[in-house]
Design an enzyme around this catalytic site. Structure first.
Site, mmCIF file in Angstrom:
data_model
loop_
_atom_site.group_PDB
_atom_site.id
_atom_site.type_symbol
_atom_site.label_atom_id
_atom_site.label_comp_id
_atom_site.label_asym_id
_atom_site.label_seq_id
_atom_site.Cartn_x
_atom_site.Cartn_y
_atom_site.Cartn_z
ATOM 1 N N HIS A 115 0.850 -1.192 0.000
ATOM 2 C CA HIS A 115 0.000 0.000 0.000
ATOM 3 C C HIS A 115 0.885 1.240 0.000
ATOM 4 O O HIS A 115 2.109 1.142 0.022
ATOM 5 C CB HIS A 115 -0.971 -0.005 1.182
ATOM 6 C CG HIS A 115 -0.327 -0.059 2.536
ATOM 7 N ND1 HIS A 115 0.439 -1.112 2.972
ATOM 8 C CD2 HIS A 115 -0.344 0.828 3.575
ATOM 9 C CE1 HIS A 115 0.859 -0.888 4.212
ATOM 10 N NE2 HIS A 115 0.403 0.285 4.593
ATOM 11 N N HIS B 71 1.543 3.755 2.132
ATOM 12 C CA HIS B 71 2.163 4.378 3.305
ATOM 13 C C HIS B 71 3.685 4.436 3.176
ATOM 14 O O HIS B 71 4.315 3.510 2.658
ATOM 15 C CB HIS B 71 1.760 3.645 4.580
ATOM 16 C CG HIS B 71 0.317 3.824 4.922
ATOM 17 N ND1 HIS B 71 -0.337 3.069 5.871
ATOM 18 C CD2 HIS B 71 -0.620 4.689 4.430
ATOM 19 C CE1 HIS B 71 -1.601 3.456 5.951
ATOM 20 N NE2 HIS B 71 -1.794 4.430 5.096
ATOM 21 N N ASP C 236 6.223 4.036 5.067
ATOM 22 C CA ASP C 236 7.131 3.020 5.606
ATOM 23 C C ASP C 236 7.156 1.763 4.739
ATOM 24 O O ASP C 236 7.876 0.809 5.051
ATOM 25 C CB ASP C 236 6.779 2.670 7.051
ATOM 26 C CG ASP C 236 5.342 2.212 7.236
ATOM 27 O OD1 ASP C 236 4.486 2.583 6.420
ATOM 28 O OD2 ASP C 236 5.073 1.486 8.209
ATOM 29 N N HIS C 237 6.392 1.766 3.648
ATOM 30 C CA HIS C 237 6.392 0.644 2.701
ATOM 31 C C HIS C 237 6.912 1.058 1.326
ATOM 32 O O HIS C 237 7.371 0.210 0.567
ATOM 33 C CB HIS C 237 4.982 0.066 2.561
ATOM 34 C CG HIS C 237 4.442 -0.462 3.847
ATOM 35 N ND1 HIS C 237 4.412 -1.805 4.151
ATOM 36 C CD2 HIS C 237 3.935 0.181 4.940
ATOM 37 C CE1 HIS C 237 3.909 -1.967 5.372
ATOM 38 N NE2 HIS C 237 3.610 -0.775 5.860
#
EC number: 3.1.-.-
Length: 287
Positions: free
Chosen positions: A62, A64, A66-67
Site C-alpha cells: 500500500h 504508506h 514506511d512501505h
C-alpha cells in the site's frame, strides 16, 4: 529478509526474485518519494550483489511511506527497476496491481489479493507454494492494526480468512505461525468492541424511553460511551488512545444502520441505538 521496522521480503529460489515492500522514508523529508533509510538500501543492495540476485518485481502492499520509502533508492541504484514497481492505485511511473494478478519467478507464484480497509489501496499477496499470505499492515505480528475504513477492513479480514492460508508474513513483527487463529483474534476483537458500544447505547435508550426520568436522554456522547464501558479515564487517554478507534466503530454502526446521531461535532454529538423498525435510517435522532 526482515529489515528495520518494516519487514522486507525477497521471494523466490532462483536468481530472479520478487521484493515485497521497501523501507520507510526518512522522517526528516516531507516527500515520501525522496530517499529512505540509508541502512535499508545498503543492506538490500549488498545482499542482491553478493548472491547475484535480480529483482523481477517490486510489489508494494500500500501507499504508506514506511512501505514505499525505499523505492527511489532502489531506482537510483538500478534504473531498470523503474519499470518493475507495482502498486494498486499506482503513482506516476508505477504499474498497477489488480486482484488475482499473478507474479511468478523460480520457486514462487504470488497472487495479489485486494484487501482494502487499512488503506484504500491495500493488497495482500498469497504465496501458493507455501499456502502463506503476506498480510501487509492488515494483520501484524504483534498487537492490532488500525483501519481507515473499518467496514471494508472487517470484510477484508474475513476474505483473508476464507483463503485458508496457514502462515502469515506481516509487514511488521514476527512471522505468524498460525494465521487462522490470528485472523479470528482480530475479528473477535473488533466485533467485541462493536457489541460493547451498541450495548451501552441500547441500555441508555431503554433507560431514556422506559424510565422517563427528567433530564434522562436517549443518547450518549463519545465521552459518555467511554464512561459506560471503561469507567472514568483521563481526557488525554480518551482523546489520543480511544477516540479515533471508537469513532470508527460508531461510523461503522451507523453505516450498518444500527446507530443514529444528532448533527454536530462527532466528539460532542449524541449517538443513539436505533430501534429495529428504524434501522433503515442511516442517521438522525430516533423520535
Amino acid at each position: 529478509m526482515h529489515l528495520q521496522g518494516t519487514n522486507t521480503y525477497l521471494v523466490g529460489t532462483g536468481k530472479s526474485r520478487i521484493l515485497i515492500d521497501t523501507a520507510q522514508k526518512n522522517c526528516k523529508l516531507a516527500n515520501q518519494y525522496q530517499k529512505g533509510l540509508p541502512v535499508w538500501i545498503n543492506r538490500i543492495s549488498s545482499f542482491l550483489y553478493t548472491h547475484k540476485i535480480e529483482l523481477s518485481y517490486v510489489l508494494l502492499t500500500h501507499w504508506h511511506g514506511d512501505h514505499t520509502g525505499g523505492v527511489p533508492d532502489l531506482i537510483s541504484r538500478n534504473s531498470s527497476l523503474a519499470d518493475k514497481i507495482y502498486k494498486n492505485r499506482p503513482d506516476s511511473g508505477q504499474n498497477p496491481i489488480t486482484h488475482g494478478q499473478i507474479f511468478s519467478v523460480d520457486g514462487a507464484t504470488v497472487r495479489a489479493i485486494f484487501t482494502p480497509g487499512h488503506s484504500v489501496d491495500h493488497m495482500c499477496f498469497l504465496l501458493e507454494e507455501e499456502n502463506a499470505l503476506f498480510t501487509g499492515d492488515n494483520v501484524l505480528g504483534h498487537g492490532f492494526s488500525v483501519a481507515q475504513d473499518l467496514g471494508r477492513y472487517m470484510d477484508s479480514l474475513r476474505d483473508m480468512a476464507s483463503l485458508g492460508c496457514r502462515i502469515g508474513y506481516p509487514a511488521h513483527g514476527a512471522v505468524i505461525e498460525y494465521l487462522p487463529g490470528k485472523l479470528e483474534e482480530y475479528i473477535q476483537h473488533r466485533e467485541g468492541r462493536e457489541r460493547m458500544m451498541l450495548s451501552a447505547l441500547t441500555r441508555q435508550r431503554v433507560r431514556g424511553e422506559g424510565v422517563r426520568e427528567e433530564g434522562v436522554k436517549c443518547g450518549l456522547t463519545l465521552n459518555e460511551i467511554v464512561m459506560a464501558i471503561y469507567g472514568k479515564l483521563p481526557p488525554e487517554v480518551i482523546e489520543k488512545a480511544l477516540a479515533p478507534s471508537l469513532l470508527q466503530v460508531l461510523w461503522k454502526l451507523t453505516e450498518d444502520r444500527m446507530v443514529g446521531f444528532k448533527p454536530g461535532d462527532p466528539l460532542k454529538r449524541q449517538w443513539f441505538a436505533l430501534e429495529q423498525r428504524k434501522r433503515n435510517k442511516v442517521r438522525g435522532c430516533p423520535s
